[in-house]
Design a protein around this motif. Structure first.
Motif, PDB file in Angstrom:
ATOM      1  N   UNK A  76       0.716  -1.160  -0.016  1.00 36.49           N
ATOM      2  CA  UNK A  76       0.244  -0.021  -0.015  1.00 36.49           C
ATOM      3  C   UNK A  76       0.970   1.279   0.021  1.00 36.49           C
ATOM      4  N   UNK A  77       0.400   2.283  -0.515  1.00 36.45           N
ATOM      5  CA  UNK A  77       0.922   3.667  -0.554  1.00 36.45           C
ATOM      6  C   UNK A  77       0.076   4.625   0.429  1.00 36.45           C
ATOM      7  N   UNK A  78       0.497   5.870   0.494  1.00 33.36           N
ATOM      8  CA  UNK A  78      -0.450   6.859   1.308  1.00 33.36           C
ATOM      9  C   UNK A  78      -1.379   7.058   0.196  1.00 33.36           C
ATOM     10  N   UNK A  79      -1.362   7.133  -0.998  1.00 29.13           N
ATOM     11  CA  UNK A  79      -2.546   7.447  -2.070  1.00 29.13           C
ATOM     12  C   UNK A  79      -3.803   6.433  -1.793  1.00 29.13           C
ATOM     13  N   UNK A  80      -3.252   5.153  -1.374  1.00 29.14           N
ATOM     14  CA  UNK A  80      -4.292   3.991  -1.428  1.00 29.14           C
ATOM     15  C   UNK A  80      -5.251   4.096  -0.252  1.00 29.14           C
ATOM     16  N   UNK A  81      -4.697   4.787   0.726  1.00 30.83           N
ATOM     17  CA  UNK A  81      -5.440   4.610   2.260  1.00 30.83           C
ATOM     18  C   UNK A  81      -5.801   5.832   2.622  1.00 30.83           C
ATOM     19  N   UNK A  82      -6.467   6.297   3.872  1.00 37.45           N
ATOM     20  CA  UNK A  82      -6.523   7.709   4.202  1.00 37.45           C
ATOM     21  C   UNK A  82      -5.942   7.477   5.657  1.00 37.45           C
ATOM     22  N   UNK A  83      -5.264   8.679   6.148  1.00 37.10           N
ATOM     23  CA  UNK A  83      -4.588   8.750   7.298  1.00 37.10           C
ATOM     24  C   UNK A  83      -4.982   9.956   8.095  1.00 37.10           C
ATOM     25  N   UNK A  84      -5.358   9.843   9.418  1.00 40.73           N
ATOM     26  CA  UNK A  84      -5.637  11.049  10.154  1.00 40.73           C
ATOM     27  C   UNK A  84      -5.396  10.693  11.488  1.00 40.73           C
ATOM     28  N   UNK A  85      -5.837  11.593  12.616  1.00 44.73           N
ATOM     29  CA  UNK A  85      -5.539  11.481  13.881  1.00 44.73           C
ATOM     30  C   UNK A  85      -6.775  11.758  14.552  1.00 44.73           C
ATOM     31  N   UNK A  86      -6.541  11.106  15.963  1.00 39.85           N
ATOM     32  CA  UNK A  86      -7.885  11.464  16.830  1.00 39.85           C
ATOM     33  C   UNK A  86      -8.137  12.918  17.225  1.00 39.85           C
ATOM     34  N   UNK A  87      -7.043  13.621  17.145  1.00 37.94           N
ATOM     35  CA  UNK A  87      -7.185  15.053  17.321  1.00 37.94           C
ATOM     36  C   UNK A  87      -6.321  15.820  16.344  1.00 37.94           C
ATOM     37  N   UNK A  88      -6.697  16.762  15.652  1.00 40.80           N
ATOM     38  CA  UNK A  88      -6.396  17.533  14.429  1.00 40.80           C
ATOM     39  C   UNK A  88      -5.303  18.434  14.749  1.00 40.80           C
ATOM     40  N   UNK A  89      -5.183  18.860  16.138  1.00 39.44           N
ATOM     41  CA  UNK A  89      -4.281  19.939  16.305  1.00 39.44           C
ATOM     42  C   UNK A  89      -3.126  19.609  17.203  1.00 39.44           C
ATOM     43  N   UNK A  90      -1.965  19.958  17.060  1.00 40.21           N
ATOM     44  CA  UNK A  90      -0.940  19.316  17.957  1.00 40.21           C
ATOM     45  C   UNK A  90      -0.949  19.760  19.558  1.00 40.21           C
ATOM     46  N   UNK A  91      -1.333  18.544  20.266  1.00 41.73           N
ATOM     47  CA  UNK A  91      -1.209  18.731  21.581  1.00 41.73           C
ATOM     48  C   UNK A  91       0.118  19.262  22.154  1.00 41.73           C
ATOM     49  N   UNK A  92       0.279  20.258  23.028  1.00 41.59           N
ATOM     50  CA  UNK A  92       1.623  20.784  23.304  1.00 41.59           C
ATOM     51  C   UNK A  92       1.472  21.087  24.515  1.00 41.59           C
ATOM     52  N   UNK A  93       3.118  20.863  25.366  1.00 40.29           N
ATOM     53  CA  UNK A  93       3.097  21.561  26.680  1.00 40.29           C
ATOM     54  C   UNK A  93       4.398  22.481  26.482  1.00 40.29           C
ATOM     55  N   UNK A 115     -13.786  13.414  13.429  1.00 38.15           N
ATOM     56  CA  UNK A 115     -13.577  12.075  12.950  1.00 38.15           C
ATOM     57  C   UNK A 115     -14.700  11.155  12.568  1.00 38.15           C
ATOM     58  N   UNK A 116     -15.776  11.338  13.345  1.00 39.31           N
ATOM     59  CA  UNK A 116     -17.156  10.962  12.834  1.00 39.31           C
ATOM     60  C   UNK A 116     -17.537  11.327  11.373  1.00 39.31           C
ATOM     61  N   UNK A 117     -17.429  12.519  10.969  1.00 36.94           N
ATOM     62  CA  UNK A 117     -17.667  12.730   9.841  1.00 36.94           C
ATOM     63  C   UNK A 117     -16.728  12.205   8.612  1.00 36.94           C
ATOM     64  N   UNK A 118     -15.357  12.246   9.082  1.00 36.04           N
ATOM     65  CA  UNK A 118     -14.603  11.612   8.017  1.00 36.04           C
ATOM     66  C   UNK A 118     -14.870   9.998   7.825  1.00 36.04           C
ATOM     67  N   UNK A 119     -15.440   9.378   8.961  1.00 34.04           N
ATOM     68  CA  UNK A 119     -15.685   8.105   8.935  1.00 34.04           C
ATOM     69  C   UNK A 119     -17.022   7.922   8.092  1.00 34.04           C
ATOM     70  N   UNK A 120     -17.932   8.787   8.104  1.00 35.55           N
ATOM     71  CA  UNK A 120     -18.983   8.573   7.529  1.00 35.55           C
ATOM     72  C   UNK A 120     -18.933   8.802   6.060  1.00 35.55           C
ATOM     73  N   UNK A 121     -18.001   9.821   5.562  1.00 36.76           N
ATOM     74  CA  UNK A 121     -17.929  10.081   4.297  1.00 36.76           C
ATOM     75  C   UNK A 121     -17.097   8.945   3.535  1.00 36.76           C
TER      76      UNK A 121
END
Ligand code: URA
Length: 198
Positions: A76-93, A115-121
């Motif tokens: 597989x390549x990145x173009x074949x799949x979809x990659x995301x994260x649970x949170x979309x902004x960088x958690x920082x300290x 994430x729900x909307x990404x999964x639904x689409x």
């Protein structure tokens, strides 16, 4: 069905403008996700790190290079799949340039509608969670050391929890396990195509 690609692009733009939690204040940019709107497999990590925040794309640092090689190991390549994260902004300290940290419960729940909307689409057949934060969203209360590499049926999709590639980079035992577990993706996809699953 409408144009899923255009809908996904619209969703990405909405995510980029999100101010639902305090992480928007320290981000360079939100990191919605990357890949095919028609992917059969969706990979879900924890949250963007420093490199991802700068580039606007998930898994572009060291862990991302490793993920690319893992994807290649199952054809597989990145173009074949979809990659995301649970949170979309960088958690920082700390103070700028900041340190990475895991997302907290408030951040995860503020970001959950995206994430729900990404999964639904995209409607992936197989959801591969990377690390325990993503696993917790789909398999709450489970222990990653006990369930990694095991596919779980949930409705019309399959959840496959795997170790996180960033952790595997400094834990040799987990690295070997992750490389081995990745082969389960190939097996599950073959089963889905043959109608044995899904
Ligand atoms: N780790 C994650 O969980 N996600 C990224 O995008 C990068 C590193």
């Amino acid at each position: 069905m409408g144009d899923v690609k255009a809908e996904l692009e619209k969703l990405h733009q909405q995510i980029k403008a999100c101010v639902a939690c305090p992480l928007h204040r320290t981000r360079t940019q939100a990191v919605p996700g990357v890949g095919s709107a028609r992917a059969r497999v969706m990979f879900i990590g924890e949250g963007p790190g420093r490199m991802e925040d700068l580039k606007g794309e998930p898994f572009v640092g060291q862990a991302g290079k490793f993920l690319d090689s893992l994807l290649a190991s199952v054809g597989l390549t990145r173009q074949d799949v979809y990659i995301t994260n649970v949170v979309k902004c960088r958690p920082v300290r700390g103070a700028p340039p900041y340190e990475n940290r895991p997302p907290n419960a408030e951040e995860v729940s503020a970001c959950a509608p995206w994430l729900s909307q990404q999964l639904a689409l995209i409607a992936p057949k197989l959801i591969v969670t990377l690390g325990r934060y993503a696993m917790e969203v789909f398999l709450p209360g489970r222990k990653i050391s006990e369930v990694h590499g095991k596919p779980f049926s949930q409705g019309d999709r399959i959840i496959l929890p795997l170790y996180h590639p960033a952790v595997a980079l400094y834990r040799v035992d987990q690295k070997e396990t992750l490389i081995k577990d990745f082969q389960v993706i190939r097996k599950v996809l073959t089963e889905i195509s043959s109608g044995a699953r899904g």
